[in-house]
Write a protein that holds these residues in place. Sequence first.
Motif, PDB file in Angstrom:
ATOM      1  N   ASN A 176       0.822  -1.209   0.000  1.00 52.62           N
ATOM      2  CA  ASN A 176       0.000   0.000   0.000  1.00 52.62           C
ATOM      3  C   ASN A 176       0.855   1.259   0.000  1.00 52.62           C
ATOM      4  N   LEU A 177       2.107   1.097   0.457  1.00 52.79           N
ATOM      5  CA  LEU A 177       3.009   2.248   0.580  1.00 52.79           C
ATOM      6  C   LEU A 177       4.419   1.832   0.191  1.00 52.79           C
ATOM      7  N   PHE A 178       5.041   2.625  -0.665  1.00 57.13           N
ATOM      8  CA  PHE A 178       6.441   2.407  -1.021  1.00 57.13           C
ATOM      9  C   PHE A 178       7.300   3.481  -0.357  1.00 57.13           C
ATOM     10  N   VAL A 179       8.329   3.036   0.332  1.00 58.59           N
ATOM     11  CA  VAL A 179       9.327   3.933   0.911  1.00 58.59           C
ATOM     12  C   VAL A 179      10.453   3.983  -0.117  1.00 58.59           C
ATOM     13  N   VAL A 180      10.482   5.048  -0.901  1.00 57.80           N
ATOM     14  CA  VAL A 180      11.283   5.101  -2.125  1.00 57.80           C
ATOM     15  C   VAL A 180      12.524   5.965  -1.933  1.00 57.80           C
ATOM     16  N   PHE A 181      13.656   5.406  -2.303  1.00 58.46           N
ATOM     17  CA  PHE A 181      14.923   6.132  -2.251  1.00 58.46           C
ATOM     18  C   PHE A 181      15.244   6.653  -3.648  1.00 58.46           C
ATOM     19  N   ALA A 182      15.538   7.952  -3.720  1.00 57.96           N
ATOM     20  CA  ALA A 182      15.800   8.567  -5.015  1.00 57.96           C
ATOM     21  C   ALA A 182      16.865   9.642  -4.881  1.00 57.96           C
ATOM     22  N   ARG A 183      17.602   9.827  -5.963  1.00 57.93           N
ATOM     23  CA  ARG A 183      18.663  10.834  -5.979  1.00 57.93           C
ATOM     24  C   ARG A 183      18.087  12.189  -6.365  1.00 57.93           C
ATOM     25  N   THR A 184      18.359  13.200  -5.519  1.00 58.04           N
ATOM     26  CA  THR A 184      17.861  14.551  -5.790  1.00 58.04           C
ATOM     27  C   THR A 184      18.935  15.450  -6.387  1.00 58.04           C
ATOM     28  N   ARG A 185      20.203  15.006  -6.278  1.00 55.18           N
ATOM     29  CA  ARG A 185      21.321  15.771  -6.858  1.00 55.18           C
ATOM     30  C   ARG A 185      22.525  14.840  -6.884  1.00 55.18           C
ATOM     31  N   PRO A 186      23.549  15.179  -7.643  1.00 55.20           N
ATOM     32  CA  PRO A 186      24.773  14.377  -7.597  1.00 55.20           C
ATOM     33  C   PRO A 186      25.402  14.446  -6.209  1.00 55.20           C
ATOM     34  N   ALA A 187      26.100  13.403  -5.840  1.00 56.18           N
ATOM     35  CA  ALA A 187      26.802  13.415  -4.551  1.00 56.18           C
ATOM     36  C   ALA A 187      27.781  14.577  -4.515  1.00 56.18           C
ATOM     37  N   ALA A 195      17.336  11.225  -1.150  1.00 57.61           N
ATOM     38  CA  ALA A 195      16.196  11.481  -0.275  1.00 57.61           C
ATOM     39  C   ALA A 195      15.281  10.265  -0.261  1.00 57.61           C
ATOM     40  N   VAL A 196      14.406  10.222   0.736  1.00 54.57           N
ATOM     41  CA  VAL A 196      13.433   9.139   0.869  1.00 54.57           C
ATOM     42  C   VAL A 196      12.039   9.734   0.760  1.00 54.57           C
ATOM     43  N   PHE A 197      11.186   9.078  -0.032  1.00 53.89           N
ATOM     44  CA  PHE A 197       9.840   9.579  -0.280  1.00 53.89           C
ATOM     45  C   PHE A 197       8.805   8.516   0.088  1.00 53.89           C
ATOM     46  N   GLY A 245      17.827  10.913   3.552  1.00 56.43           N
ATOM     47  CA  GLY A 245      17.690   9.622   2.914  1.00 56.43           C
ATOM     48  C   GLY A 245      18.791   8.601   3.122  1.00 56.43           C
ATOM     49  N   TYR A 246      20.012   8.990   2.803  1.00 54.97           N
ATOM     50  CA  TYR A 246      21.101   8.007   2.862  1.00 54.97           C
ATOM     51  C   TYR A 246      21.310   7.506   4.290  1.00 54.97           C
ATOM     52  N   LYS A 247      21.269   8.415   5.252  1.00 51.25           N
ATOM     53  CA  LYS A 247      21.440   8.005   6.650  1.00 51.25           C
ATOM     54  C   LYS A 247      20.314   7.074   7.067  1.00 51.25           C
ATOM     55  N   ALA A 248      19.086   7.384   6.636  1.00 53.64           N
ATOM     56  CA  ALA A 248      17.950   6.532   6.960  1.00 53.64           C
ATOM     57  C   ALA A 248      18.149   5.125   6.406  1.00 53.64           C
ATOM     58  N   ALA A 249      18.670   5.044   5.182  1.00 49.16           N
ATOM     59  CA  ALA A 249      18.923   3.734   4.578  1.00 49.16           C
ATOM     60  C   ALA A 249      19.951   2.954   5.362  1.00 49.16           C
ATOM     61  N   MET A 250      21.026   3.624   5.739  1.00 44.96           N
ATOM     62  CA  MET A 250      22.105   2.935   6.453  1.00 44.96           C
ATOM     63  C   MET A 250      21.664   2.444   7.821  1.00 44.96           C
ATOM     64  N   VAL A 251      20.920   3.285   8.545  1.00 43.74           N
ATOM     65  CA  VAL A 251      20.443   2.888   9.874  1.00 43.74           C
ATOM     66  C   VAL A 251      19.499   1.698   9.763  1.00 43.74           C
ATOM     67  N   SER A 252      18.576   1.748   8.811  1.00 43.24           N
ATOM     68  CA  SER A 252      17.608   0.678   8.654  1.00 43.24           C
ATOM     69  C   SER A 252      18.279  -0.620   8.221  1.00 43.24           C
ATOM     70  N   LEU A 253      19.218  -0.527   7.291  1.00 47.06           N
ATOM     71  CA  LEU A 253      19.902  -1.726   6.822  1.00 47.06           C
ATOM     72  C   LEU A 253      20.752  -2.344   7.917  1.00 47.06           C
ATOM     73  N   THR A 254      21.419  -1.520   8.707  1.00 46.04           N
ATOM     74  CA  THR A 254      22.268  -2.046   9.768  1.00 46.04           C
ATOM     75  C   THR A 254      21.441  -2.803  10.798  1.00 46.04           C
ATOM     76  N   ARG A 255      20.352  -2.219  11.220  1.00 46.87           N
ATOM     77  CA  ARG A 255      19.463  -2.910  12.160  1.00 46.87           C
ATOM     78  C   ARG A 255      18.924  -4.194  11.541  1.00 46.87           C
ATOM     79  N   GLY A 256      18.538  -4.107  10.271  1.00 47.72           N
ATOM     80  CA  GLY A 256      17.993  -5.270   9.577  1.00 47.72           C
ATOM     81  C   GLY A 256      18.967  -6.415   9.471  1.00 47.72           C
TER      82      GLY A 256
END
Length: 406
Positions: A176-187, A195-197, A245-256
């Motif tokens: 029902n909901l996608f937590v989507v990671f997308a690039r908003t600018r070059p690194a 960012a996460v949407f 976004g990127y920090k959110a991904a890393m924290v979630s993946l590490t816990r996972g």
Amino acid sequence: MTAEDSNSGAETDPEVSAEDFADILAQTRAFVRDTVVPREQEIADTDAIPDDIRRHAAAMGLFGYAIPQQWGGLGLDLTHDVELAMEFGYTTLAFRSMFGTNNGIAGQVLVNYGTDEQKQRWLEAIASGEVVASFALTEPGAGSNPAGLRTTAVREGDDWVINGEKRFITNAPSANLFVVFARTRPADSDGPGIAVFLVPADTPGVQVGAKDRKMGQEGALTADVHFDDVRVPGSAVVGGSEDVGYKAAMVSLTRGRVHIAALAVGAAQRALDESVNYAATATQGGTAIGDFQLVQAMIADQYTGVQAGRAMVRDVAARYVSGEDRRVGPSAVKLYCTEMVGRAADLAVQIHGGTGYMRDVPVERLYRDVRLLRLYEGTSEIQRLIIGSQLVKQAKAQQQTGGGPR
């Protein structure tokens, strides 16, 4: 209100007493062993989790066991999570997959980084199972390393327009909901520009592909997801900031990773139990095969791996919750336990002989199911790179400050 600065992803104090958690764990164990295990073949044959099992799991609170109580969850921390995960791993891994992302990599992004408004909008529905959340990170060219993302989000006025393709997205066909990671600018020097949407599945331009046909884990639904000019409002940005976004991904993946390690221990325990039971009853030349020393040696190796994995999972989870180690330990336990369960499953097939190669035999399914554990939440190779690089980095830092080996 943004969550970027106010929330570091830290675990809160336990919301559940030891006595209450013992009851939750006992109920979960009974449900898995008495209800799910006897229906594993049905799940495999239909490639789906039966509706009554889903309803029972939701009623037990399993869709939100790791969501704080204020948002309708059970409020369990990672030390509790791994105990439940070792029970989930004892049966078909599709069972856990049904609610895993709600509690884990998708739900935790909102718990740790969502704004108050985003939490109010989504978390209670996620915890109840009314909403199934999917973590849309992996892409054809970006798997274990989120820095390689190609999906883009471009600001147009107050909105964002998302374009890109995600691959192997768990629960995508039912999300029902996608937590989507997308690039908003070059690194750049300010960060990776990711960012996460929060994208509801019925948003125009969201297209879910056909259900993947996989080696194992029948009943666990994955698919590609395409985002074609998907327009979302500015309020869809997790944390209210595109730099979260990127920090959110890393924290979630590490816990996972700690959670996946615990799943592996549960599956290895099942492999061991199936092996011991078979060895005690199957005969060769009138002698139980368990009386043969080489079979006993294989069982001993399985048992040792399970015991070591269980102890390691509990230790790493405790150190994660305390904040002592949220980087090296999670990678190490994920690496060890997922490799260990692969060996345990292989030995289980070997102990069963030709019988273990036949479909509809539990160890044959288990052998296929656990192979994926070494791939998702970061491959074994990625874990080795994280462990090695972090240990060297720590040593260099100690040398610079005049410290020595500890």
